[in-house]
Design an enzyme around this catalytic site. Structure first.
Site, PDB file in Angstrom:
ATOM      1  CG  HIS A 132      27.790  39.631  37.547  1.00  0.00           C
ATOM      2  ND1 HIS A 132      28.342  39.685  36.282  1.00  0.00           N
ATOM      3  CD2 HIS A 132      26.802  40.543  37.575  1.00  0.00           C
ATOM      4  CE1 HIS A 132      27.713  40.605  35.580  1.00  0.00           C
ATOM      5  NE2 HIS A 132      26.774  41.148  36.339  1.00  0.00           N
ATOM      6  CB  CYS A 168      24.387  39.595  33.963  1.00  0.00           C
ATOM      7  SG  CYS A 168      23.522  40.975  34.731  1.00  0.00           S
ATOM      8  CD  GLU A 220      30.889  37.056  36.583  1.00  0.00           C
ATOM      9  OE1 GLU A 220      29.961  36.266  36.859  1.00  0.00           O
ATOM     10  OE2 GLU A 220      30.687  38.167  36.037  1.00  0.00           O
TER      11      GLU A 220
HETATM   12  N1  GLN Z   1      22.515  45.401  30.593  1.00  0.00           N
HETATM   13  C1  GLN Z   1      21.842  44.459  31.427  1.00  0.00           C
HETATM   14  C2  GLN Z   1      21.146  45.117  32.609  1.00  0.00           C
HETATM   15  O1  GLN Z   1      21.504  46.185  33.016  1.00  0.00           O
HETATM   16  C3  GLN Z   1      22.785  43.375  31.914  1.00  0.00           C
HETATM   17  C4  GLN Z   1      23.880  43.865  32.796  1.00  0.00           C
HETATM   18  C5  GLN Z   1      24.994  42.876  32.987  1.00  0.00           C
HETATM   19  O2  GLN Z   1      25.187  41.973  32.162  1.00  0.00           O
HETATM   20  N2  GLN Z   1      25.760  43.055  34.022  1.00  0.00           N
HETATM   21  O3  GLN Z   1      20.250  44.560  33.156  1.00  0.00           O
END
Ligand code: GLN
Length: 548
Positions: free
Chosen positions: A507, A381, A509
């Site tokens: 994600h 992310c 994970e």
């Molecule tokens: N802050 C970033 C976004 O909102 C990444 C979010 C995250 O790592 N879950 O896109």
């Protein structure tokens, strides 16, 4: 037909109700029952999505896009099933629905009160998943017995015990039996007090599970039984375990599942099949090699902030028969001067998810180090977004490239706010959340990892790869190997002339379980193992010079 098990906690928080609940659920599942677990949390936030990780650890996201408590991650990892929005309920959500109903006029002019309206709503939600055909629903009540805020939940359990047929509902109470060094004794008084407190609220535990650092003798079990009004075989020892994945077996040794089933009037049940679980544990405990992965994040003081990532490494390590040592590296303290010294010696680098600008420069420096030194890299992310920014700055030579999350006025917004997010001002539950499909390019690392063209992964973010830069990036060697087939959003980037470099907007994970370790983690650990083997002679040199 559904039976209910409530798990409450006494004496202190952090006793591991989630792990005990998940372990019990695992044992029941291994005996062929269809089981799910839900968590009721007594705080006022509608969900934990708006909580800072320092407050409550990681926010776990389900397939259906619910932002939930991290215990749901344990439930999924242990049971290998999906949970949903219905599996995590907070006081805030209960009140929100009662207040909404009141505004709709649903209470027909009645005074709306904690009892019966709030408790009715709690009871409704406690039984909601029974329509999904579960044999057994385990409900973990967050907080500690005696807290003012958990009272309505305890009251709802009290009422349900009377309303449900005899034997359909039991209460398991988890307490602490501390060892007093000076007295050289385990002490039962805190347990007695917490059971007494619960009894004052009309709920009596059927089974008491005692967290302890020392083994509890039969004599002590009898004492707890006598003073807490339960049968001696209903006092279960939960000794500290070296891994949370051992707990189901420890609970099985103590016959927790058998006692639970008897109390639920279930008299016939098959032997549990825990062969896969035991196979995993054997591999976990007997690693043949070891790798060190650097986890670059800004919440590293708090292990719970990256819970699912750490667990995914345990799953992937076991299948690789490799011990994965995770080295926490605070991104805020990485500078151009010390980056080499901080990252040298690692076998892989994971740049963690996150929000806001703190520690961003350190993350970008870490990505650069991994890219330039052929160090296996995995960005999740925000970590993926950082890899895009690094590539834009150092390869495309756009020195001011950035994400508009951190720099709203950057001339090169290579990461930009998603179109769908632009009009959104409210915070809770408004990110791009939950499972989305992604199509992989056949000739790619991602495809080799997943082994199929269509995948589905869970998201939690507002920003995305800016497709205006896609052509330039691809030509320079940063490939978009996974794209959402409906929206064209770039979900995966990778670098071809690198041993292992992958960044994912989602994600992974969150979907790693004991029985299904996530393929990216599995391949990342494999790549780290290969990297470690290649650099072995060099690291021995470093080791010996250090020893001198
Ligand atoms: N802050 C970033 C976004 O909102 C990444 C979010 C995250 O790592 N879950 O896109």
């Amino acid at each position: 037909m559904t039976k209910y098990i409530f798990v409450t906690g006494g004496v202190t928080s952090s006793l591991g109700k989630g792990i005990i609940s998940a372990s019990l659920a695992k044992l029941l599942q291994a005996r062929g029952f269809k089981v799910t677990i839900q968590k009721f949390d007594p705080y006022i936030n509608v969900d934990p999505g708006t909580l800072n990780p320092y407050e409550h650890g990681e926010c776990y996201v389900t397939e259906d896009g619910a932002e939930t408590d991290l215990d749901l991650g344990h439930y999924e990892r242990f049971l290998n099933i999906y949970t949903t929005q219905a599996n995590n309920v907070t006081t805030g959500r209960i009140y929100q629905s009662v207040i909404n109903k009141e505004r709709e006029g649903a209470y027909l002019g009645k005074t709306v009160q904690v009892i019966p309206h709030i408790t009715d709503e709690i009871k409704r939600r406690m039984q909601m998943l029974s329509s999904s055909g579960y044999d057994i629903i385990i409900t973990e009540i967050g907080g500690t017995v005696g807290d003012i805020e958990s009272l309505p939940f305890i009251e709802a359990v009290r009422q349900l015990q009377w309303e449900l047929p005899e034997g359909d509902c039991i209460v398991v109470h988890l307490t602490l039996v501390p060892y007093l060094k000076a007295a050289k004794e385990l002490k039962t008084k805190p347990t007695q007090h917490s059971v007494k407190m619960m009894s004052e609220n009309g709920v009596h535990p059927d089974i008491i599970v005692c967290r302890t650092e020392q083994s509890i003798s039969n004599e002590l079990k009898s004492k707890i039984a006598l003073f807490c009004n339960v049968k001696p075989d209903s006092v279960i020892e939960a000794a500290d375990a070296s891994s949370i994945y051992e707990v189901p077996l420890l609970m099985q040794e103590q016959q927790l599942d058998v006692i639970v089933l008897k109390k639920l009037n279930i008299t016939w049940f098959p032997e549990p099949d825990l062969s896969v679980w035991k196979g995993f544990l054997t591999k976990l405990k007997n690693p043949k090699t070891k790798v060190t992965i650097g986890l670059i994040g800004k919440y590293i003081e708090l292990q719970d902030a990256y819970k699912s990532i750490l667990e995914a490494f345990i799953h992937a390590g076991a299948i690789n028969e490799c011990k994965v040592q995770v080295k926490d590296i605070h991104s805020e303290f990485i500078t151009p001067e010390n980056v080499k010294q901080k990252l040298e010696g690692l076998d892989g680098l994971l740049v963690a998810p996150g929000f806001g600008h703190r520690g961003i420069d350190g993350k970008i420096l870490a990505v650069q180090y991994a890219r330039e030194n052929g160090l296996p890299f995995f960005g999740i992310c925000l970590g993926m977004q950082m890899s895009v920014i690094e590539f834009a700055r150092n390869v495309l030579k756009l020195p001011q490239a950035h994400s508009t999350e951190m720099d709203a006025n950057t001339p090169d917004p290579v990461i930009d706010l998603m179109e769908a997010q632009k009009a959104i001002t409210s915070k809770g539950g408004t990110m791009r959340l939950g499972a989305y499909p992604c199509k992989l390019e056949k000739d790619s690392l991602a495809y080799r990892i997943y082994g199929s063209e269509m995948i589905s992964e869970r998201h939690r973010h507002r920003w995305e790869f800016n497709n205006t830069y896609l052509d330039r990036m691809q030509k320079a060697g940063l490939k978009a190997s996974g794209v959402n087939p409906e929206t064209n959003l770039v979900e995966i980037v990778e670098i071809e002339n690198h041993p292992f470099f992958i960044g994912v907007q989602y994600h992974p994970e969150l979907k790693s379980t004991v029985e299904n370790p996530h393929p990216i983690f599995v391949h990342f650990v494999k790549a780290a193992k290969e990297y470690a083997q290649k650099k072995e002679p060099r690291s021995n040199e470093v080791l010996s010079s250090e020893m001198i």
